[in-house]
Design a protein around this motif. Structure first.
Motif, PDB file in Angstrom:
ATOM      1  N   LEU A  38       0.850  -1.140   0.083  1.00 14.42           N
ATOM      2  CA  LEU A  38       0.044   0.108   0.047  1.00 14.42           C
ATOM      3  C   LEU A  38       1.020   1.447   0.100  1.00 14.42           C
ATOM      4  N   LYS A  39       1.877   1.204   0.730  1.00 17.07           N
ATOM      5  CA  LYS A  39       2.926   2.413   0.591  1.00 17.07           C
ATOM      6  C   LYS A  39       3.296   2.781  -0.554  1.00 17.07           C
ATOM      7  N   LYS A  40       3.655   1.856  -1.256  1.00 18.39           N
ATOM      8  CA  LYS A  40       4.347   1.749  -2.709  1.00 18.39           C
ATOM      9  C   LYS A  40       3.211   2.483  -3.492  1.00 18.39           C
ATOM     10  N   ARG A  41       1.781   1.796  -3.589  1.00 16.15           N
ATOM     11  CA  ARG A  41       0.727   2.116  -4.214  1.00 16.15           C
ATOM     12  C   ARG A  41       0.508   3.677  -4.170  1.00 16.15           C
ATOM     13  N   LEU A  42       0.574   4.265  -2.780  1.00 15.78           N
ATOM     14  CA  LEU A  42       0.427   5.665  -2.510  1.00 15.78           C
ATOM     15  C   LEU A  42       1.156   6.359  -3.149  1.00 15.78           C
ATOM     16  N   LEU A  43       2.586   5.928  -2.929  1.00 18.25           N
ATOM     17  CA  LEU A  43       3.682   6.826  -3.500  1.00 18.25           C
ATOM     18  C   LEU A  43       3.548   7.002  -5.155  1.00 18.25           C
ATOM     19  N   GLU A  44       3.254   5.673  -5.788  1.00 20.40           N
ATOM     20  CA  GLU A  44       2.897   5.935  -6.988  1.00 20.40           C
ATOM     21  C   GLU A  44       1.751   6.919  -7.404  1.00 20.40           C
ATOM     22  N   TYR A  45       0.560   6.606  -6.666  1.00 24.70           N
ATOM     23  CA  TYR A  45      -0.540   7.666  -6.841  1.00 24.70           C
ATOM     24  C   TYR A  45       0.013   8.986  -6.780  1.00 24.70           C
TER      25      TYR A  45
END
Ligand code: AMP
Length: 216
Positions: free
Chosen positions: A169-176
């Motif tokens: 999720l951390k990575k997905r938020l960063l990508e977002y």
């Protein structure tokens, strides 16, 4: 009417897209669902994207644009399309504009769903879906019914997504924030953006989206 639901992971895009499918006869095009289906059926494409998805990264523009192109050229949608989880980059947004133009269609509205980061983490780590119909449940806000059966299809098998863990999720938020949030400015400049508060109940958010679609 063709629309985009734009927002971070856990904002409720999938849940609201399903509502619009029911209420307005629209067709939901979720690149995440398409990629998960490719993985389930063990296609070459599915194998290629599996590791990226599990780590919370974005798969290449080329792959997702290809998936959307295939749908736009083969599917008819009387009530229009809902793009859910696509576009996620400026290149994808440009490609969507070109594809719609080529197929004689246009984008009517972009709904940006705003939810603060803390709520996103809470929503995602508590989320599960019905294996039969994809109805979304949440341990805190919309638990699986006490009889263990899906309220939509009666199925009794539920699953959690492999990428719904804190690390991914951390990575997905960063990508977002790095790659997808610039689309808010992009569509604002095109005069297509409406912003809704994604923190309310499912009904409240659905009402806010309906108002944005009907009043422009
Ligand atoms: P979603 O179900 O929309 O949260 O998507 C799940 C995962 O699929 C994402 O974390 C990405 O790895 C991948 N994915 C889905 N849609 C896209 C897209 N438009 N561009 C790149 N990767 C995507």
């Amino acid at each position: 009417m063709n629309i985009i639901l734009l927002g971070p992971p856990g904002a409720g895009k999938g849940t609201q897209a399903r509502r619009l499918v029911e209420s307005r006869d629209m067709v939901q095009l979720s690149t995440g669902d398409m990629l998960r289906a490719a993985r389930m059926s063990g296609t070459e494409l599915g194998d290629k994207v599996a590791a990226i998805m599990d780590a919370g990264g974005l798969v290449t523009d080329e792959i997702v644009i290809g998936l959307i192109e295939e749908q736009l050229t083969t599917t008819t949608a009387p009530g229009g399309f809902i793009f859910d989880g696509f576009p996620r980059t400026l290149a994808q947004a440009d490609a969507l504009g070109n594809l719609l133009e080529r197929t004689g269609q246009r984008l009517d509205r972009v709904i940006a769903m705003e939810v603060d980061d803390e709520a996103l983490v809470q929503r995602i780590t508590a989320r599960s879906t019905c294996a039969g119909c994809g109805e979304v449940y949440n341990d805190l806000t919309k638990p699986i019914p006490a009889d263990g059966k899906c309220e939509n299809c009666g199925g009794d098998s539920f699953k959690r997504r492999a990428d719904d863990n804190e690390e991914s999720l951390k990575k997905r938020l960063l990508e977002y924030y790095k790659k997808t949030s610039p689309l808010i400015g992009y569509y604002y400049a095109k005069g297509l953006l409406s912003t809704v508060n994604g923190l309310g109940s499912i009904d409240e958010v659905a009402d806010a989206i309906a108002a944005a679609l009907d009043d422009g």
